[in-house]
Design an enzyme around this catalytic site. Sequence first.
Site, PDB file in Angstrom:
ATOM      1  N   ASP A 199      26.001 116.375  37.575  1.00 30.29           N
ATOM      2  CA  ASP A 199      24.904 116.990  38.339  1.00 30.29           C
ATOM      3  C   ASP A 199      25.197 118.478  38.531  1.00 30.29           C
ATOM      4  O   ASP A 199      26.272 118.964  38.155  1.00 30.29           O
ATOM      5  CB  ASP A 199      24.727 116.289  39.699  1.00 30.29           C
ATOM      6  CG  ASP A 199      25.939 116.494  40.607  1.00 30.29           C
ATOM      7  OD1 ASP A 199      27.075 116.391  40.093  1.00 30.29           O
ATOM      8  OD2 ASP A 199      25.770 116.756  41.807  1.00 30.29           O
ATOM      9  N   HIS A 511      27.539 111.084  30.976  1.00 28.55           N
ATOM     10  CA  HIS A 511      26.536 111.379  31.999  1.00 28.55           C
ATOM     11  C   HIS A 511      26.760 112.826  32.418  1.00 28.55           C
ATOM     12  O   HIS A 511      27.610 113.116  33.268  1.00 28.55           O
ATOM     13  CB  HIS A 511      26.673 110.426  33.189  1.00 28.55           C
ATOM     14  CG  HIS A 511      25.665 110.693  34.272  1.00 28.55           C
ATOM     15  ND1 HIS A 511      24.387 110.178  34.238  1.00 28.55           N
ATOM     16  CD2 HIS A 511      25.727 111.449  35.380  1.00 28.55           C
ATOM     17  CE1 HIS A 511      23.716 110.598  35.290  1.00 28.55           C
ATOM     18  NE2 HIS A 511      24.515 111.377  36.019  1.00 28.55           N
ATOM     19  N   ASP A 552      30.085 103.809  27.055  1.00 26.55           N
ATOM     20  CA  ASP A 552      29.731 105.159  26.622  1.00 26.55           C
ATOM     21  C   ASP A 552      28.214 105.331  26.621  1.00 26.55           C
ATOM     22  O   ASP A 552      27.585 105.474  25.581  1.00 26.55           O
ATOM     23  CB  ASP A 552      30.318 105.411  25.216  1.00 26.55           C
ATOM     24  CG  ASP A 552      30.082 106.845  24.755  1.00 26.55           C
ATOM     25  OD1 ASP A 552      29.750 107.708  25.593  1.00 26.55           O
ATOM     26  OD2 ASP A 552      30.240 107.097  23.540  1.00 26.55           O
ATOM     27  N   GLU A 561      30.457 109.593  33.714  1.00 27.40           N
ATOM     28  CA  GLU A 561      30.165 110.955  34.143  1.00 27.40           C
ATOM     29  C   GLU A 561      31.388 111.822  33.831  1.00 27.40           C
ATOM     30  O   GLU A 561      32.452 111.303  33.460  1.00 27.40           O
ATOM     31  CB  GLU A 561      29.845 110.988  35.643  1.00 27.40           C
ATOM     32  CG  GLU A 561      29.281 112.331  36.089  1.00 27.40           C
ATOM     33  CD  GLU A 561      28.618 112.331  37.458  1.00 27.40           C
ATOM     34  OE1 GLU A 561      28.516 111.248  38.078  1.00 27.40           O
ATOM     35  OE2 GLU A 561      28.185 113.408  37.898  1.00 27.40           O
TER      36      GLU A 561
HETATM   37  O1  9MR Z   1      34.178 111.239  42.401  1.00 22.01           O
HETATM   38  C1  9MR Z   1      33.378 110.662  43.437  1.00 22.01           C
HETATM   39  C2  9MR Z   1      33.832 109.246  43.667  1.00 22.01           C
HETATM   40  O2  9MR Z   1      35.162 109.240  44.152  1.00 22.01           O
HETATM   41  C3  9MR Z   1      32.897 108.561  44.642  1.00 22.01           C
HETATM   42  O3  9MR Z   1      33.238 107.199  44.745  1.00 22.01           O
HETATM   43  C4  9MR Z   1      31.451 108.680  44.123  1.00 22.01           C
HETATM   44  C5  9MR Z   1      30.428 108.033  45.054  1.00 22.01           C
HETATM   45  O4  9MR Z   1      30.384 108.701  46.275  1.00 22.01           O
HETATM   46  O5  9MR Z   1      31.120 110.053  43.987  1.00 22.01           O
HETATM   47  C6  9MR Z   1      31.923 110.717  43.051  1.00 22.01           C
HETATM   48  O6  9MR Z   1      31.587 112.072  43.061  1.00 22.01           O
HETATM   49  C7  9MR Z   1      30.300 112.430  42.586  1.00 22.01           C
HETATM   50  C8  9MR Z   1      29.687 113.323  43.652  1.00 22.01           C
HETATM   51  O7  9MR Z   1      29.409 112.567  44.796  1.00 22.01           O
HETATM   52  C9  9MR Z   1      28.441 114.047  43.150  1.00 22.01           C
HETATM   53  N1  9MR Z   1      28.661 114.716  41.906  1.00 22.01           N
HETATM   54  C10 9MR Z   1      29.158 113.797  40.876  1.00 22.01           C
HETATM   55  C11 9MR Z   1      30.494 113.245  41.307  1.00 22.01           C
HETATM   56  C12 9MR Z   1      31.180 112.456  40.196  1.00 22.01           C
HETATM   57  O8  9MR Z   1      30.596 111.225  39.949  1.00 22.01           O
END
Ligand code: 9MR
Length: 582
Positions: A199, A511, A552, A561
Amino acid sequence: MVTSTLTRRLRETGPVVASLLLLLTACDPGVNCPEGQRLEGHQCVEPAVVFLNTVGFLPERVKQATVLASVDTFEVRRAGDDQVVYEGQLSKRRMDDDTGQKVRIADFSELTEPGRYVVTVADLRPSDEFRIDDDLYRRPLEASLLGFYGQRCGRELSFEYDDETYSHAACHEDDASLELVADQQGTRDGTSGWHDAGDYGKYTVNGAFSLAFLLDAWQHFGDAAFADVEHIPDYAGGLPSVLDEARYEIEWLLKMQFDDGTVSHQIRPLNYEPAIMPDRDGAQRFFSTASTEATASFAAVMALAARVVEPLDADLSARCLKAARSSFEWLETHPDTKLTANHEAWPNATYATPSFDDVLWAKTELWATTGDEELLKDIESTLARFSVGDTWDWSDATNLALFTYALSESDARSTTTVDATRQSVLASANRIVDAAQSSGFGRGLSSYTYNWGSNGVVARSCMNLAVAHRLAGDGAYLDACVHQLDYLLGRNVFGRSMVTGVGRRPPLHPHHRPSQALGRAWPGLLVGGPNASSTDNPNLYDGIRPGQAWFDRAEDYYTNEIAINWNAALVYALAFVRSVGR
Ligand code: 9MR
Ligand code: ZN
């Protein structure tokens, strides 16, 4: 319908499920491989049986492959003339619980001659061709720094990688509105910095955490890792490439600080963006209010940055230290206030954590930078209560504090606390070494640590190992980190590299909005990896083991992601192995 979805999943899961796939291919009119073969890309091939780091091995370090076949011996052959240069005995067969595979290990560490090789067993499919080469990790390190460059927000960027161009025009130049911050109006400059992940949000806690790994990579390994690394595009000069990239994030973080020293938790739009290039994203973005965890991790990383850049850029160092002090002063004068960001304004909270660890980290970095004796006393009154965690991520910065303290050369430290911290570092590193030895794929984390971003956790364990290596100088710690890179670069149940554009069969569908918009993966990015949490991962199905829970596919943000905290750990791991592994 059910059958074809399952078939697709199995195909993406990798070679090890080939036999099941074969049963199913009969039902899939699109797949007609001869008996004993499976579809890989658009080709029918024999199933892989030898899994190894598809980039290769350093001449003087450990070299292992995982074999999934009922044979007792293996050979290493020179690519080109097929000559056998090494013959060895496979280990006894054992079960790898994480993946449910019965594995044997081929160890050919004795082979040190640089060159290109394959590992073969009986007349089964040979391994991927790999190199033994001193300079093995330069390209992957350059690629992972390029991965950061590609995350830069606020400006146009462009680079070439493997004859393809990756670019976008300036993005998010309006960062950001203050409308959601009480008593403030209009906009305020929050440009620069890296997009957090797939994102386009920018989050202080994860930004500070990730930045620390680049700063530490330089602080711990310096020229030995980075001297001959190619400059990133738009190199501004004056600093080595890794710090030049770090500076881009520092400049953004400095803009997140409010006048009273508190720090905004994030800049983000109200909803996640569609899969468009960042320069096409016109959604309004907002500063959030401050949080204690953002304020403390900001103070910590600014104090660290001040120390690391001081010999190279005194002005930048002074700005960082001033900013660190001002945030720290706020924390000191508000010990009982827990600031929580206005997360209710967004559909889901991100990077919200308790803040004791961030405060400990801030105190430790400020002490390490300034030598303040009061701070040292304060730290030492609590430090021995904490122990080094083997698996860790953005939500707990305790290890960063412990490592900074353990690696300090200050003789003002108490011997008791120094000893306790050192023991804790070594105990953690020893557990990682042991786990790597009992894993079928060299993965140094005990079973079932397959959470969101598990590949990042694997890479990050190399910091535990590097600190132990520095304290105790034991080659086993270095080899254990080599195993972690092996796992990430192809010695895994999928037989695939987990870094886009690096090694064999890397992720093609991360992602990651720029990759999705372009229709091609941007390079140098570590994907999250297996995530066996059933609350996150709807793709779990009966019989799948935790270590297999990766797909994937771009829509699978919980496994595929990319994120700056994972990539930063990868840069650190590559720098460690590169600096001392040659
Ligand atoms: O890396 C984060 C992971 O530890 C959490 O479990 C997850 C859900 O809250 O979020 C991941 O971080 C995301 C962030 O909230 C928004 N940008 C993308 C991040 C990577 O997935
Ligand atoms: Zn942007």
